[in-house]
Design a protein around this motif. Structure first.
Motif, PDB file in Angstrom:
ATOM      1  N   LEU A   5       0.827  -1.209   0.000  1.00 28.00           N
ATOM      2  CA  LEU A   5       0.000   0.000   0.000  1.00 28.00           C
ATOM      3  C   LEU A   5       0.864   1.262   0.000  1.00 28.00           C
ATOM      4  CD1 LEU A   5      -2.801  -1.020   2.534  1.00 28.00           C
ATOM      5  CD2 LEU A   5      -2.995  -0.829   0.052  1.00 28.00           C
ATOM      6  N   ILE A   6       1.965   1.246   0.761  1.00 26.55           N
ATOM      7  CA  ILE A   6       2.852   2.405   0.778  1.00 26.55           C
ATOM      8  C   ILE A   6       3.483   2.611  -0.588  1.00 26.55           C
ATOM      9  CG2 ILE A   6       5.012   3.306   1.729  1.00 26.55           C
ATOM     10  CD1 ILE A   6       4.281   1.937   4.366  1.00 26.55           C
ATOM     11  N   MET A   7       3.949   1.518  -1.195  1.00 28.82           N
ATOM     12  CA  MET A   7       4.541   1.614  -2.529  1.00 28.82           C
ATOM     13  C   MET A   7       3.526   2.156  -3.542  1.00 28.82           C
ATOM     14  SD  MET A   7       4.882   0.006  -5.746  1.00 28.82           S
ATOM     15  CE  MET A   7       4.372  -1.708  -5.556  1.00 28.82           C
ATOM     16  N   ALA A   8       2.295   1.670  -3.466  1.00 27.64           N
ATOM     17  CA  ALA A   8       1.255   2.157  -4.375  1.00 27.64           C
ATOM     18  C   ALA A   8       0.953   3.633  -4.113  1.00 27.64           C
ATOM     19  CB  ALA A   8      -0.014   1.319  -4.210  1.00 27.64           C
ATOM     20  N   GLY A   9       0.919   4.027  -2.835  1.00 24.29           N
ATOM     21  CA  GLY A   9       0.663   5.430  -2.501  1.00 24.29           C
ATOM     22  C   GLY A   9       1.743   6.352  -3.028  1.00 24.29           C
ATOM     23  N   ILE A  10       3.009   5.944  -2.862  1.00 26.27           N
ATOM     24  CA  ILE A  10       4.129   6.742  -3.394  1.00 26.27           C
ATOM     25  C   ILE A  10       3.997   6.895  -4.904  1.00 26.27           C
ATOM     26  CG2 ILE A  10       6.631   6.816  -3.721  1.00 26.27           C
ATOM     27  CD1 ILE A  10       6.812   5.122  -1.117  1.00 26.27           C
ATOM     28  N   SER A  11       3.705   5.796  -5.576  1.00 31.84           N
ATOM     29  CA  SER A  11       3.603   5.800  -7.037  1.00 31.84           C
ATOM     30  C   SER A  11       2.485   6.718  -7.510  1.00 31.84           C
ATOM     31  CB  SER A  11       3.366   4.373  -7.550  1.00 31.84           C
ATOM     32  OG  SER A  11       4.383   3.494  -7.118  1.00 31.84           O
ATOM     33  N   LEU A  12       1.322   6.639  -6.866  1.00 27.57           N
ATOM     34  CA  LEU A  12       0.182   7.452  -7.284  1.00 27.57           C
ATOM     35  C   LEU A  12       0.453   8.943  -7.053  1.00 27.57           C
ATOM     36  CD1 LEU A  12      -2.769   5.248  -5.986  1.00 27.57           C
ATOM     37  CD2 LEU A  12      -1.990   5.518  -8.352  1.00 27.57           C
ATOM     38  N   ILE A  13       1.092   9.279  -5.927  1.00 30.45           N
ATOM     39  CA  ILE A  13       1.437  10.685  -5.672  1.00 30.45           C
ATOM     40  C   ILE A  13       2.390  11.207  -6.741  1.00 30.45           C
ATOM     41  CG2 ILE A  13       2.693  12.221  -4.107  1.00 30.45           C
ATOM     42  CD1 ILE A  13       1.563  10.542  -1.788  1.00 30.45           C
ATOM     43  N   MET A  14       3.395  10.397  -7.089  1.00 33.37           N
ATOM     44  CA  MET A  14       4.367  10.833  -8.091  1.00 33.37           C
ATOM     45  C   MET A  14       3.718  10.980  -9.465  1.00 33.37           C
ATOM     46  SD  MET A  14       7.823   8.776  -7.085  1.00 33.37           S
ATOM     47  CE  MET A  14       8.760   9.671  -8.322  1.00 33.37           C
ATOM     48  N   MET A  15       2.838  10.071  -9.810  1.00 37.36           N
ATOM     49  CA  MET A  15       2.180  10.169 -11.118  1.00 37.36           C
ATOM     50  C   MET A  15       1.233  11.362 -11.170  1.00 37.36           C
ATOM     51  SD  MET A  15       1.552   6.262 -12.411  1.00 37.36           S
ATOM     52  CE  MET A  15       1.268   5.443 -10.866  1.00 37.36           C
ATOM     53  N   TRP A  16       0.602  11.657 -10.030  1.00 43.10           N
ATOM     54  CA  TRP A  16      -0.264  12.843  -9.973  1.00 43.10           C
ATOM     55  C   TRP A  16       0.565  14.118 -10.163  1.00 43.10           C
ATOM     56  CZ3 TRP A  16      -5.315  14.183  -9.799  1.00 43.10           C
ATOM     57  CH2 TRP A  16      -5.622  15.463  -9.368  1.00 43.10           C
ATOM     58  N   VAL A  17       1.645  14.228  -9.398  1.00 43.58           N
ATOM     59  CA  VAL A  17       2.519  15.394  -9.513  1.00 43.58           C
ATOM     60  C   VAL A  17       3.185  15.437 -10.877  1.00 43.58           C
ATOM     61  CG1 VAL A  17       4.597  16.511  -8.576  1.00 43.58           C
ATOM     62  CG2 VAL A  17       2.938  15.472  -7.022  1.00 43.58           C
ATOM     63  N   GLY A  18       3.461  14.259 -11.447  1.00 47.10           N
ATOM     64  CA  GLY A  18       4.117  14.182 -12.752  1.00 47.10           C
ATOM     65  C   GLY A  18       3.258  14.599 -13.918  1.00 47.10           C
ATOM     66  N   GLY A  19       1.960  14.821 -13.683  1.00 43.85           N
ATOM     67  CA  GLY A  19       1.121  15.389 -14.736  1.00 43.85           C
ATOM     68  C   GLY A  19       0.251  14.407 -15.492  1.00 43.85           C
ATOM     69  N   ILE A  20      -0.020  13.225 -14.911  1.00 42.11           N
ATOM     70  CA  ILE A  20      -0.924  12.295 -15.595  1.00 42.11           C
ATOM     71  C   ILE A  20      -2.339  12.856 -15.550  1.00 42.11           C
ATOM     72  CG2 ILE A  20      -2.009  10.013 -15.413  1.00 42.11           C
ATOM     73  CD1 ILE A  20       0.620   8.866 -14.656  1.00 42.11           C
ATOM     74  N   PRO A  21      -3.043  12.953 -16.691  1.00 41.43           N
ATOM     75  CA  PRO A  21      -4.410  13.486 -16.715  1.00 41.43           C
ATOM     76  C   PRO A  21      -5.347  12.687 -15.819  1.00 41.43           C
ATOM     77  CG  PRO A  21      -3.515  13.337 -18.927  1.00 41.43           C
ATOM     78  CD  PRO A  21      -2.553  12.631 -18.041  1.00 41.43           C
ATOM     79  N   LEU A  22      -6.363  13.351 -15.278  1.00 42.82           N
ATOM     80  CA  LEU A  22      -7.263  12.718 -14.318  1.00 42.82           C
ATOM     81  C   LEU A  22      -7.975  11.502 -14.892  1.00 42.82           C
ATOM     82  CD1 LEU A  22      -8.934  15.741 -12.487  1.00 42.82           C
ATOM     83  CD2 LEU A  22      -7.355  14.074 -11.541  1.00 42.82           C
ATOM     84  N   LYS A  23      -8.323  11.555 -16.166  1.00 44.26           N
ATOM     85  CA  LYS A  23      -9.038  10.429 -16.769  1.00 44.26           C
ATOM     86  C   LYS A  23      -8.176   9.177 -16.744  1.00 44.26           C
ATOM     87  CE  LYS A  23     -11.633   9.154 -20.928  1.00 44.26           C
ATOM     88  NZ  LYS A  23     -12.071   9.616 -22.264  1.00 44.26           N
ATOM     89  N   ARG A  24      -6.916   9.309 -17.161  1.00 44.93           N
ATOM     90  CA  ARG A  24      -5.999   8.168 -17.133  1.00 44.93           C
ATOM     91  C   ARG A  24      -5.682   7.765 -15.699  1.00 44.93           C
ATOM     92  NH1 ARG A  24      -1.508   9.822 -21.754  1.00 44.93           N
ATOM     93  NH2 ARG A  24      -2.923   9.766 -23.556  1.00 44.93           N
ATOM     94  N   PHE A  25      -5.643   8.758 -14.822  1.00 46.14           N
ATOM     95  CA  PHE A  25      -5.355   8.477 -13.420  1.00 46.14           C
ATOM     96  C   PHE A  25      -6.461   7.612 -12.817  1.00 46.14           C
ATOM     97  CE2 PHE A  25      -4.743   9.651  -8.923  1.00 46.14           C
ATOM     98  CZ  PHE A  25      -3.374   9.473  -8.823  1.00 46.14           C
ATOM     99  N   ALA A  26      -7.709   7.940 -13.129  1.00 45.25           N
ATOM    100  CA  ALA A  26      -8.838   7.152 -12.627  1.00 45.25           C
ATOM    101  C   ALA A  26      -8.806   5.729 -13.185  1.00 45.25           C
ATOM    102  CB  ALA A  26     -10.154   7.838 -12.999  1.00 45.25           C
TER     103      ALA A  26
END
Length: 463
Positions: free
Chosen positions: A184-205
């Motif tokens: 869960l921590i690894m997934a949380g780190i990854s999602l935060i980085m991808m959010w900050v990295g500029g992945i569009p919300l649609k792809r993020f969802a």
């Protein structure tokens, strides 16, 4: 008017001195948090080592811990001096860390030491290596490079998204067996980085939904494999007893029906989840082997009250298993009370907020992701540790960064602090033309993408 001008000059002088200090040593706030955590570690790990003192003597537990802190401090000192933009440094830490982590994750599956019923670590040169700790940092460095190289006008390209997803699945498949919290921590780190990295919300969802499906699949496969392994082991034991003439009626029945019988080895994990969901963590329950850690940790926190019993006066450290690692926050609260526990939490949150302030200064994607990724790694792990200790999350082993005893964990956390300090030393904002030019000269051209958090176009965020 003259007074205003003097105040402005004084303010400018302070800002200049602060900038010079940061350029020379790194961000003072990060150093402050680091030094405070080290001091807390020295005091609290000694206070929480009552069980070890019985077998190792009065001074040996703290001596061993100081050796690891010194090793981690050496790593921090030498790494933070290297500019983050050094191409050889970037490739070396990313490639070597990735290869070492993946090799360790594979190795520990077959030859690792059993800890709490699962293979979680192995020993290398006398140091306990926990691959899950290396995996978190490897995710930060790998994704920082990937997301920096795959920036487009409207965010990260599909190639970058797929590459990040592959890393998450690859590491997650092996980390799943070492504990759900690490995954869960690894997934949380990854999602935060991808959010900050500029992945569009649609792809993020879509990504989050895909991860949910993948994790569900891992969970089912793991349960099936555990049941099969248990069945095979029962059959082998029963057959051995038959061959040695030690068979009872139960052994004969087990041998005959071993292929039909399925045993769920995830019983303990499911039991912990059920206890956490159905029971109030603040209500006393009769002690047993299953809940002793939880109950002793709650007693320690209740004993601490508002201001604590002062350092070294802990009552529960002699009874609480793993008080010096997985449950050290409970001992901190017992020693220093609710106030001390809040101070520790604020230190980690200060680190995260400081990382975001540094990220806002960055012109490029790479330093932004490095500083956010490392700060998120440290803070998420700390919050998980505190949540487990206080009963917010179900029981699962997770050290408190830089405070809990450990070998590889302390070294990794020092390396993470070193990366943040390296970025704070060498990063340049848009007004700092001289250092900005040097930063761009050092960075490879493919890693000069603009900081996406400064370029977000909210009208295209769903594209």
């Amino acid at each position: 008017m003259e007074e205003k001008e003097k105040k402005m000059e004084t303010s400018n002088d302070k800002a200049t001195r602060y900038e010079e200090m940061t350029r020379k040593y790194g961000d003072p706030w990060i150093w402050g948090v680091y030094i405070m955590l080290i001091l807390i570690s020295l005091v609290e790990t000694y206070s929480a080592s009552s069980r070890e003192v019985v077998t190792m003597g009065v001074y040996m537990p703290i001596v061993k811990h100081c050796i690891f802190l010194a090793l981690g401090g050496a790593v921090l000192y030498f790494v933070h001096k290297i500019p983050y933009s050094n191409k050889k440094f970037l490739l070396l830490i990313t490639m070597v860390l990735f290869i070492f982590t993946f090799g360790s994750l594979v190795y520990v599956q077959f030859f690792g030491d059993f800890i709490n019923g699962a293979r979680r670590s192995y020993r290398l040169l006398g140091i306990s290596i926990q691959p899950a700790e290396f995996a978190k940092l490897s995710v930060v460095t790998s994704m920082s490079l990937i997301l920096s190289r795959t920036q487009k006008e409207n965010g990260v390209s599909m190639t970058g998204l797929i590459a990040c997803l592959i890393i998450m699945i690859l590491f997650g498949a092996f980390m799943f067996t070492s504990g759900m919290t690490n995954l869960l921590i690894m997934a949380g780190i990854s999602l935060i980085m991808m959010w900050v990295g500029g992945i569009p919300l649609k792809r993020f969802a879509i990504l989050i939904a895909s991860l949910g499906v993948v994790c569900g699949g891992f969970y089912l496969i793991k349960n099936i494999n555990e049941s099969k392994n248990e069945t095979v082991m029962m059959a082998q034991n029963s057959q051995r007893m038959l061959e040695e003439g030690e068979a009872t009626d139960e052994a004969i029945a087990a041998a005959d029906n071993s292929e039909k019988k399925v045993v769920d080895r995830s019983k303990m994990r499911n039991s912990r989840m059920k206890d956490w969901w159905n029971n109030d963590s603040l209500v006393y329950r009769p002690l047993n082997d299953r809940n002793s850690q939880e109950m002793f940790s709650r007693m320690a926190q209740a004993h601490g009250g508002l201001t604590g019993v002062f350092f070294g006066n802990s009552r529960e450290s002699s009874r609480l298993p793993l008080a010096f690692s997985d449950y050290i926050f409970s001992i901190i609260v017992e020693d220093t009370g609710f106030i001390g526990g809040m101070i520790v939490m604020v230190l980690y949150l200060t680190l995260l907020s400081r990382a975001f302030m540094i990220a806002r200064r960055c012109r490029r994607t790479l330093p932004t992701l490095l500083v956010i990724g490392t700060a998120s790694m440290i803070t998420l792990q700390a919050l998980f540790h505190m949540a487990i200790n206080t009963g917010v999350f179900p029981v699962s082993g997770q050290p408190l960064p830089l405070i809990s005893k450990g070998g590889s964990s302390i070294v990794i956390m020092n390396f993470a602090f070193a990366l943040m300090l390296s970025v704070s030393r060498t990063v340049a904002n848009s007004k700092d033309k001289q250092n900005a030019n040097k930063e761009d000269q050092d960075l490879p051209e493919e890693l000069r993408a603009e900081n996406p958090s400064l370029l977000i176009n909210y009208t295209n965020v769903w594209k």
